[in-house]
Design a protein around this motif. Structure first.
Motif, mmCIF file in Angstrom:
data_model
loop_
_atom_site.group_PDB
_atom_site.id
_atom_site.type_symbol
_atom_site.label_atom_id
_atom_site.label_comp_id
_atom_site.label_asym_id
_atom_site.label_seq_id
_atom_site.Cartn_x
_atom_site.Cartn_y
_atom_site.Cartn_z
ATOM 1 N N SER A 88 0.852 -1.188 0.000
ATOM 2 C CA SER A 88 0.000 0.000 0.000
ATOM 3 C C SER A 88 0.887 1.237 0.000
ATOM 4 N N LEU A 89 0.283 2.373 -0.286
ATOM 5 C CA LEU A 89 1.034 3.629 -0.240
ATOM 6 C C LEU A 89 1.527 3.899 1.170
ATOM 7 N N GLN A 90 0.715 3.584 2.166
ATOM 8 C CA GLN A 90 1.103 3.843 3.550
ATOM 9 C C GLN A 90 2.301 2.989 3.971
ATOM 10 N N GLY A 95 7.872 2.653 5.287
ATOM 11 C CA GLY A 95 9.128 1.960 5.028
ATOM 12 C C GLY A 95 10.282 2.929 4.821
ATOM 13 N N ARG A 96 10.009 4.036 4.182
ATOM 14 C CA ARG A 96 11.043 5.060 3.977
ATOM 15 C C ARG A 96 11.181 5.959 5.204
ATOM 16 N N GLU A 97 10.063 6.513 5.683
ATOM 17 C CA GLU A 97 10.122 7.467 6.792
ATOM 18 C C GLU A 97 10.702 6.850 8.068
ATOM 19 N N HIS A 98 10.247 5.662 8.407
ATOM 20 C CA HIS A 98 10.608 5.061 9.691
ATOM 21 C C HIS A 98 11.771 4.087 9.615
ATOM 22 N N THR A 122 5.817 6.519 -4.433
ATOM 23 C CA THR A 122 5.795 6.974 -3.046
ATOM 24 C C THR A 122 7.093 6.626 -2.346
ATOM 25 N N TRP A 123 7.556 5.411 -2.531
ATOM 26 C CA TRP A 123 8.783 4.937 -1.890
ATOM 27 C C TRP A 123 10.003 5.737 -2.353
ATOM 28 N N ILE A 124 10.061 6.079 -3.625
ATOM 29 C CA ILE A 124 11.185 6.855 -4.148
ATOM 30 C C ILE A 124 11.143 8.289 -3.625
#
Length: 153
Positions: A88-90, A95-98, A122-124
């Motif tokens: 999911s987008l969340q 995964g990136r932020e935390h 989103t991840w990039i």
């Protein structure tokens, strides 16, 4: 951004399509295989993808399979890799932020291609938040001795 990408046969279609999407978006992409939808053993392609990221040859890595589980497990066995399995987008954002995930695992059999593409975007685009998460990343990358944290009887 320099991106390493790899899959097994069950993630081959999305790998090929995501590779084109990433190149069109201006990223440099290297394909570590597989190169067909013929049945194969995913560690043969996922481990070199993750190793190239860990070595610093690429900024990030994307690994794909049917569920993405095995691919995430293989990638996470490579020291220096923090591979997030995202659906999911969340989960991609967290995964990136935390977790400062430098590798992304996606299951082709679990989401649509449009969802996979949005997850990759989103991840990039999501930066690592740092702060309290930095301490945790250090604990992941530099684990304490095995006896630490264990209660004595």
């Amino acid at each position: 951004m320099r991106i390493a990408i790899g899959s097994d046969h069950a993630g081959f279609d999305y790998k090929e399509r995501l590779k084109l999407f990433l190149i069109e978006a201006g990223h440099v992409v290297e394909d570590f295989g597989t190169y067909s939808d013929k049945s194969c053993d995913y560690p043969e392609f996922i481990r070199p993808t993750a190793e190239a990221v860990a070595a610093g040859d690429f900024d990030r890595g994307i690994v794909l399979g049917g569920s993405g589980n095995g691919e995430a497990i293989v990638a996470n066995r490579v020291p220096g890799i923090r591979c997030a399995l995202c659906w999911s987008l969340q989960t991609a954002k967290w995964g990136r932020e935390h977790n400062n995930a430098n590798c992304l695992a996606i299951g082709q059999r679990t989401i649509t291609f449009d969802e996979a593409k949005a997850i990759v975007e989103t991840w990039i685009e999501t930066p690592f938040e740092g702060g309290r998460h930095e301490r945790r990343i250090q604990m992941i990358d530099n684990p304490p001795p095995a006896a630490a944290g264990k209660k004595k009887d």
